[in-house]
Design a protein around this motif. Structure first.
Motif, PDB file in Angstrom:
ATOM      1  N   HIS A 189      17.863  44.525  39.001  1.00  0.00           N
ATOM      2  CA  HIS A 189      17.169  44.692  39.509  1.00  0.00           C
ATOM      3  C   HIS A 189      17.311  44.764  41.298  1.00  0.00           C
ATOM      4  N   SER A 190      18.562  45.772  41.670  1.00  0.00           N
ATOM      5  CA  SER A 190      18.289  45.727  42.983  1.00  0.00           C
ATOM      6  C   SER A 190      19.604  46.695  42.385  1.00  0.00           C
ATOM      7  N   LEU A 191      19.686  47.752  43.841  1.00  0.00           N
ATOM      8  CA  LEU A 191      21.237  48.740  43.524  1.00  0.00           C
ATOM      9  C   LEU A 191      22.301  48.015  44.087  1.00  0.00           C
ATOM     10  N   ALA A 192      22.323  46.824  44.746  1.00  0.00           N
ATOM     11  CA  ALA A 192      23.614  45.878  44.732  1.00  0.00           C
ATOM     12  C   ALA A 192      23.923  45.646  43.177  1.00  0.00           C
ATOM     13  N   GLU A 193      23.023  45.493  43.006  1.00  0.00           N
ATOM     14  CA  GLU A 193      23.173  44.747  41.332  1.00  0.00           C
ATOM     15  C   GLU A 193      23.561  45.677  39.748  1.00  0.00           C
ATOM     16  N   ASN A 194      22.860  47.102  40.056  1.00  0.00           N
ATOM     17  CA  ASN A 194      23.526  48.011  39.421  1.00  0.00           C
ATOM     18  C   ASN A 194      24.596  48.683  39.468  1.00  0.00           C
ATOM     19  N   THR A 195      24.748  48.548  41.275  1.00  0.00           N
ATOM     20  CA  THR A 195      27.117  48.754  41.233  1.00  0.00           C
ATOM     21  C   THR A 195      27.455  48.208  40.749  1.00  0.00           C
ATOM     22  N   PHE A 196      27.366  47.310  40.847  1.00  0.00           N
ATOM     23  CA  PHE A 196      28.473  46.276  40.214  1.00  0.00           C
ATOM     24  C   PHE A 196      28.872  46.389  38.574  1.00  0.00           C
ATOM     25  N   LEU A 197      27.442  46.216  38.037  1.00  0.00           N
ATOM     26  CA  LEU A 197      27.290  46.933  36.770  1.00  0.00           C
ATOM     27  C   LEU A 197      27.823  47.967  36.366  1.00  0.00           C
ATOM     28  N   ASP A 212      18.138  62.297  36.479  1.00  0.00           N
ATOM     29  CA  ASP A 212      17.266  63.267  37.082  1.00  0.00           C
ATOM     30  C   ASP A 212      17.140  63.293  35.176  1.00  0.00           C
ATOM     31  N   GLY A 213      15.333  63.646  35.508  1.00  0.00           N
ATOM     32  CA  GLY A 213      14.095  63.992  34.304  1.00  0.00           C
ATOM     33  C   GLY A 213      14.517  63.184  32.788  1.00  0.00           C
ATOM     34  N   GLU A 214      14.554  62.107  32.860  1.00  0.00           N
ATOM     35  CA  GLU A 214      13.911  60.820  32.037  1.00  0.00           C
ATOM     36  C   GLU A 214      13.068  59.670  33.471  1.00  0.00           C
ATOM     37  N   PRO A 215      13.420  58.815  32.538  1.00  0.00           N
ATOM     38  CA  PRO A 215      12.815  58.683  30.713  1.00  0.00           C
ATOM     39  C   PRO A 215      12.034  60.420  30.441  1.00  0.00           C
ATOM     40  N   ASN A 216      12.669  60.865  29.188  1.00  0.00           N
ATOM     41  CA  ASN A 216      13.084  62.008  28.600  1.00  0.00           C
ATOM     42  C   ASN A 216      12.379  61.756  26.673  1.00  0.00           C
ATOM     43  N   ASN A 251       9.494  60.281  22.181  1.00  0.00           N
ATOM     44  CA  ASN A 251       8.546  60.164  21.209  1.00  0.00           C
ATOM     45  C   ASN A 251      10.055  59.235  20.621  1.00  0.00           C
ATOM     46  N   LYS A 252      11.123  58.984  20.953  1.00  0.00           N
ATOM     47  CA  LYS A 252      11.536  58.421  20.297  1.00  0.00           C
ATOM     48  C   LYS A 252      12.899  57.913  20.732  1.00  0.00           C
ATOM     49  N   GLU A 253      12.764  57.913  22.032  1.00  0.00           N
ATOM     50  CA  GLU A 253      14.086  56.846  22.538  1.00  0.00           C
ATOM     51  C   GLU A 253      13.631  56.195  23.694  1.00  0.00           C
ATOM     52  N   TRP A 254      13.568  55.323  22.900  1.00  0.00           N
ATOM     53  CA  TRP A 254      12.565  53.680  23.667  1.00  0.00           C
ATOM     54  C   TRP A 254      13.908  52.765  24.000  1.00  0.00           C
ATOM     55  N   TRP A 255      14.700  52.670  24.338  1.00  0.00           N
ATOM     56  CA  TRP A 255      15.898  52.392  24.907  1.00  0.00           C
ATOM     57  C   TRP A 255      16.720  53.030  25.659  1.00  0.00           C
ATOM     58  N   THR A 256      17.468  52.267  26.240  1.00  0.00           N
ATOM     59  CA  THR A 256      18.371  52.413  27.538  1.00  0.00           C
ATOM     60  C   THR A 256      19.878  52.130  27.836  1.00  0.00           C
ATOM     61  N   SER A 257      20.396  53.352  28.517  1.00  0.00           N
ATOM     62  CA  SER A 257      21.464  52.543  28.847  1.00  0.00           C
ATOM     63  C   SER A 257      21.868  53.006  30.142  1.00  0.00           C
ATOM     64  N   LEU A 258      22.941  52.677  30.225  1.00  0.00           N
ATOM     65  CA  LEU A 258      23.648  52.689  31.744  1.00  0.00           C
ATOM     66  C   LEU A 258      24.871  54.209  31.592  1.00  0.00           C
ATOM     67  N   VAL A 259      24.423  54.777  32.606  1.00  0.00           N
ATOM     68  CA  VAL A 259      25.534  55.938  32.475  1.00  0.00           C
ATOM     69  C   VAL A 259      26.795  55.452  33.226  1.00  0.00           C
ATOM     70  N   ALA A 260      27.801  54.829  33.114  1.00  0.00           N
ATOM     71  CA  ALA A 260      28.893  53.795  33.643  1.00  0.00           C
ATOM     72  C   ALA A 260      30.238  54.758  34.587  1.00  0.00           C
ATOM     73  N   ASP A 261      30.232  56.414  33.320  1.00  0.00           N
ATOM     74  CA  ASP A 261      30.880  56.911  33.775  1.00  0.00           C
ATOM     75  C   ASP A 261      30.166  58.757  33.960  1.00  0.00           C
ATOM     76  N   GLU A 313      24.570  62.209  36.706  1.00  0.00           N
ATOM     77  CA  GLU A 313      23.954  61.257  36.083  1.00  0.00           C
ATOM     78  C   GLU A 313      24.490  60.023  36.244  1.00  0.00           C
ATOM     79  N   ALA A 314      25.118  60.112  36.715  1.00  0.00           N
ATOM     80  CA  ALA A 314      26.369  58.196  36.427  1.00  0.00           C
ATOM     81  C   ALA A 314      25.922  57.636  37.612  1.00  0.00           C
ATOM     82  N   SER A 315      26.229  56.382  37.064  1.00  0.00           N
ATOM     83  CA  SER A 315      25.173  55.114  37.921  1.00  0.00           C
ATOM     84  C   SER A 315      23.704  54.884  37.732  1.00  0.00           C
ATOM     85  N   ARG A 316      23.554  55.817  36.649  1.00  0.00           N
ATOM     86  CA  ARG A 316      22.171  55.796  36.833  1.00  0.00           C
ATOM     87  C   ARG A 316      21.914  55.676  35.082  1.00  0.00           C
ATOM     88  N   TRP A 317      20.611  55.690  34.867  1.00  0.00           N
ATOM     89  CA  TRP A 317      19.672  55.092  33.582  1.00  0.00           C
ATOM     90  C   TRP A 317      19.778  56.421  32.494  1.00  0.00           C
TER      91      TRP A 317
END
Length: 308
Positions: free
Chosen positions: A207-215, A260-264, A267-277, A285-289
């Motif tokens: 719910h925030s950049l700080a939480e995203n950064t921590f994770l 960048d360019g997400e979500p795309n 028709n089939k990509e309905w789940w989300t991953s955190l790009v930690a690396d 893309e790193a640190s983004r979804w």
């Protein structure tokens, strides 16, 4: 289901210190840990995030350090990045009117031709990563940034650990007052969620950049993912259901951090991953979804309310 191999290469050994958290670079000349963030935020937000690492935006005091900082930054950040200098008076050409947020002396500058210049009501310092030169920017500008912390002060993620606040295996994060667990195990979204629910929680909502950064710091492996099938990331609890994105824990979607360019491929990509690396050839893309199909990922993040 086909399970592809995760191929990685890590930072070279001289840049890593056991005194630094995962993914942080060790700067030997000053015994500092540097952490680079590609998410673009304003100067004050960047400084606040650095404070969660027991540090500040990076200060630079000589040509050797400037070369090191810019050399590392340009590997991951394309363009400008915040340094920790801010003007205290309108005359930005006077070095006495600048200060570093870490309290050290403003005793070195590496301006590009024509700099520094007034940028409005506020002026902060950005590094051009490709040239190692400095220029001023309005402090409300949103840029990637570089944090610096003493090697002795730099926390090893998880940054804040108070065992009594959380169930066994979970780590408390003070800013959100929630507990988190990173499970490194190739699995699909449904099985990952079931594992979190078995603990009484759910896949992590953010719910925030700080939480995203921590994770990101909490779950990163400290290596670069070369897998072209994008199965080296970390599941979080954002799903596309009923024609909209929703968190599986039922919380409101009040923050997103798509790459960048997400979500795309909706028709089939309905789940989300955190790009930690970072991914090779796609460092932005790193640190983004990234929205993904129902394939196995290398890890998943659970979130649960604290015990108190």
């Amino acid at each position: 289901m086909f399970r592809s191999l995760l191929l990685v290469f890590c930072f070279s050994a001289p840049l890593i210190s056991a005194q630094c958290g995962p993914g942080a670079l060790y700067q030997q000349s000053s015994s500092r840990c540097l952490t680079l963030f590609r998410a673009a935020v304003d100067f004050q937000t960047a400084e606040s995030i650095c404070a969660t690492l027991n540090g500040h935006l990076v200060s630079v005091h000589n040509a050797i350090d400037n070369t090191f900082v810019s050399g590392q930054a340009q590997k991951f950040i394309d363009g400008g990045a915040w340094l920790g200098a801010q003007a205290s008076a309108p005359d930005v050409t006077n070095p006495l009117n600048w200060y570093w947020t870490d309290g050290t002396d403003f005793n070195y500058q590496n301006y590009k031709v024509g700099q520094p210049t007034q940028t409005g009501s506020t002026a902060c310092m950005q590094l051009e990563t490709g040239t190692s030169k400095w220029q001023t920017a309005n402090c409300t500008t949103k840029l990637p940034f570089i944090c610096s912390a003493s090697a002795s002060a730099m926390p090893t993620f998880p940054a804040v650990t108070i065992p009594s606040h959380c169930p066994s295996g979970y780590t408390w994060f003070e800013l959100t007052d929630f507990c988190y667990k990173n499970t490194v195990q190739y699995t699909n979204f449904n099985d990952a969620r079931s594992a979190c629910q078995a603990d009484g929680g759910d896949l992590a909502s953010i719910h925030s950049l700080a939480e995203n950064t921590f994770l990101v710091g909490f779950s990163k492996a400290g290596c670069t993912n070369k897998d072209k099938d994008w199965t080296g990331d970390v599941f979080i609890g954002l799903v596309f259901q009923n024609s909209k994105w929703q968190w599986t824990d039922g919380s409101v979607v009040d923050y997103v951090n798509w790459g960048d360019g997400e979500p795309n491929n909706m028709n089939k990509e309905w789940w989300t991953s955190l790009v930690a690396d970072p991914h090779q050839g796609k460092y932005s893309e790193a640190s983004r979804w990234n929205n993904v199909p129902q394939d196995d990922q290398r890890a998943f993040l659970c979130k649960i309310a604290p015990l108190h």
